[in-house]
Design a protein around this motif. Structure first.
Motif, PDB file in Angstrom:
ATOM      1  N   SER A  78       0.828  -1.204   0.000  1.00 33.33           N
ATOM      2  CA  SER A  78       0.000   0.000   0.000  1.00 33.33           C
ATOM      3  C   SER A  78       0.862   1.254   0.000  1.00 33.33           C
ATOM      4  O   SER A  78       1.985   1.269   0.508  1.00 33.33           O
ATOM      5  N   SER A  79       0.337   2.314  -0.578  1.00 31.54           N
ATOM      6  CA  SER A  79       1.032   3.610  -0.566  1.00 31.54           C
ATOM      7  C   SER A  79       0.660   4.443   0.660  1.00 31.54           C
ATOM      8  O   SER A  79       1.201   5.524   0.865  1.00 31.54           O
ATOM      9  N   MET A  80      -0.271   3.932   1.476  1.00 31.85           N
ATOM     10  CA  MET A  80      -0.730   4.655   2.653  1.00 31.85           C
ATOM     11  C   MET A  80      -0.069   4.081   3.910  1.00 31.85           C
ATOM     12  O   MET A  80       0.369   2.927   3.913  1.00 31.85           O
ATOM     13  N   PRO A  81       0.007   4.870   4.991  1.00 30.05           N
ATOM     14  CA  PRO A  81       0.501   4.315   6.257  1.00 30.05           C
ATOM     15  C   PRO A  81      -0.382   3.160   6.718  1.00 30.05           C
ATOM     16  O   PRO A  81      -1.603   3.307   6.806  1.00 30.05           O
ATOM     17  N   VAL A  82       0.223   2.014   6.986  1.00 34.21           N
ATOM     18  CA  VAL A  82      -0.564   0.809   7.302  1.00 34.21           C
ATOM     19  C   VAL A  82      -0.167   0.181   8.631  1.00 34.21           C
ATOM     20  O   VAL A  82      -0.624  -0.904   8.965  1.00 34.21           O
ATOM     21  N   GLY A  83       0.685   0.844   9.396  1.00 35.81           N
ATOM     22  CA  GLY A  83       1.178   0.259  10.637  1.00 35.81           C
ATOM     23  C   GLY A  83       0.077  -0.159  11.592  1.00 35.81           C
ATOM     24  O   GLY A  83       0.102  -1.264  12.151  1.00 35.81           O
ATOM     25  N   LYS A  84      -0.930   0.704  11.770  1.00 38.98           N
ATOM     26  CA  LYS A  84      -2.019   0.388  12.701  1.00 38.98           C
ATOM     27  C   LYS A  84      -2.839  -0.797  12.200  1.00 38.98           C
ATOM     28  O   LYS A  84      -3.253  -1.658  12.991  1.00 38.98           O
ATOM     29  N   LYS A  85      -3.082  -0.851  10.890  1.00 36.06           N
ATOM     30  CA  LYS A  85      -3.844  -1.962  10.323  1.00 36.06           C
ATOM     31  C   LYS A  85      -3.085  -3.270  10.496  1.00 36.06           C
ATOM     32  O   LYS A  85      -3.671  -4.302  10.865  1.00 36.06           O
ATOM     33  N   LEU A  86      -1.777  -3.250  10.240  1.00 37.04           N
ATOM     34  CA  LEU A  86      -0.981  -4.461  10.382  1.00 37.04           C
ATOM     35  C   LEU A  86      -0.928  -4.919  11.832  1.00 37.04           C
ATOM     36  O   LEU A  86      -0.928  -6.123  12.113  1.00 37.04           O
ATOM     37  N   ASP A  87      -0.886  -3.969  12.742  1.00 35.30           N
ATOM     38  CA  ASP A  87      -0.893  -4.319  14.163  1.00 35.30           C
ATOM     39  C   ASP A  87      -2.202  -5.027  14.524  1.00 35.30           C
ATOM     40  O   ASP A  87      -2.207  -6.016  15.268  1.00 35.30           O
ATOM     41  N   PHE A  88      -3.313  -4.527  13.985  1.00 38.85           N
ATOM     42  CA  PHE A  88      -4.610  -5.163  14.225  1.00 38.85           C
ATOM     43  C   PHE A  88      -4.631  -6.571  13.635  1.00 38.85           C
ATOM     44  O   PHE A  88      -5.130  -7.514  14.271  1.00 38.85           O
ATOM     45  N   LEU A  89      -4.091  -6.754  12.426  1.00 39.09           N
ATOM     46  CA  LEU A  89      -4.083  -8.069  11.797  1.00 39.09           C
ATOM     47  C   LEU A  89      -3.252  -9.074  12.605  1.00 39.09           C
ATOM     48  O   LEU A  89      -3.614 -10.251  12.693  1.00 39.09           O
ATOM     49  N   THR A  90      -2.145  -8.627  13.184  1.00 37.47           N
ATOM     50  CA  THR A  90      -1.342  -9.554  14.000  1.00 37.47           C
ATOM     51  C   THR A  90      -2.125  -9.981  15.238  1.00 37.47           C
ATOM     52  O   THR A  90      -2.036 -11.143  15.662  1.00 37.47           O
TER      53      THR A  90
END
Length: 301
Positions: free
Chosen positions: A248-260
């Motif tokens: 993704s070209s957008m900041p995704v850190g929070k989404k990835l944290d949720f997925l983990t």
């Protein structure tokens, strides 16, 4: 490497990095340094000379346009190579008060010592250092150029670090997929083993022919209770979303944290449903890799 840096806006970024920028123009030299560290949100700390205090809002807005997460520290220094940015002023009111007091003391105790220049200069507050007035818009032109350079250098470093994080996470996602495949393959074997053990145990207890309907019903109930197909499906879906988000070209850190967190939840559910040693060991491996991914995700913007 140049191609990678130019594509920085299309890649995930680390939250850690450093950038430096300089500009000389309009009689001013500006040096900007930006350091960023991990943080849940965007937290800006701006340190700049008092004469530039009127630019703080512009600086914060400029940083916020390019950086979305992290603890960001900005240090800006300013020098004028045509004239000094500071002026010295003698505090005449304070000086006169000191001189009058000294004269009164000399009279009252009959002192004869003269007042020396060094005595006057050592008086606290007798000389004030004041910032001269500058054209803030004129200075901003120079500050902005230095700031743009330091932001670019910071982002380049964050992109390079992001590439390393992405490669490591993809490798671990591949390992997760392999572990999930092994767990899924083990599922039918667990049911078959349970079926054989149950049949053997019933024969030992009652002998004779089994009531096949009741026997198969019991096996079906067991299969339903221990079924991990839904958890496996959700885990694979999370992994797929993870891979997609990494591009993704957008900041995704929070989404990835949720997925983990969600992947860890599914792994825990699989573990709670199973008494099979092979599956339990697989769950331990899953949780180990998910935790390592989670640690890496904490560094992603």
């Amino acid at each position: 490497m140049l191609i990678i840096i130019l594509m920085g806006d299309k890649m995930i970024k680390s939250m850690t990095g450093f950038g430096r920028g300089e500009a000389n123009e309009n009689g001013f030299h500006v040096l900007t340094e930006i350091k960023s560290l991990n943080h849940r949100f965007l937290d800006l700390s701006v340190k700049l000379p008092k004469v530039l205090s009127g630019l703080e809002d512009r600086i914060r807005l400029k940083i916020g346009e390019s950086i979305k997460r992290g603890r960001v520290e900005i240090n800006i220094s300013l020098e004028a190579y045509e004239k000094s940015l500071d002026s010295l002023e003698l505090n005449y009111d304070l000086l006169n008060q000191y001189i009058n007091i000294i004269h009164d003391l000399k009279k009252s105790v009959n002192l004869t010592d003269d007042i020396k220049l060094s005595d006057i200069l050592s008086i606290p507050g007798i000389i004030d250092v004041k910032s001269v007035n500058v054209d803030i818009d004129n200075v901003w032109t120079v500050v902005e150029k230095a700031l743009d350079m330091s932001i670019k250098n910071l982002i380049d470093m964050r992109v390079l670090e992001g590439i390393k994080l992405k490669d490591d996470i993809i490798n671990r996602l591949d390992m997760l997929s392999g572990i999930i495949d092994k767990i899924e393959e083990r599922g039918p074997a667990v049911i078959n083993e349970y079926k054989k053990k149950l049949e053997t145990r019933i024969n030992e207890l009652i002998g004779g022919e089994l009531d096949q309907n009741r026997f198969l019903t019991e096996v079906a109930v067991m299969a339903d209770k221990t079924s991990i197909s839904e958890e496996i499906t959700r885990l694979r879906s999370h992994i797929s979303q993870f891979r997609f988000s990494l591009d993704s070209s957008m900041p995704v850190g929070k989404k990835l944290d949720f997925l983990t967190q969600e992947m860890n939840r599914e792994a825990n559910t699989i573990g709670s449903k199973s008494t099979d040693l092979i599956i339990i060991n697989g769950v331990i491996e899953l949780k180990d890799q998910i935790e390592k991914i989670r640690e890496q995700v904490q560094n992603i913007e």
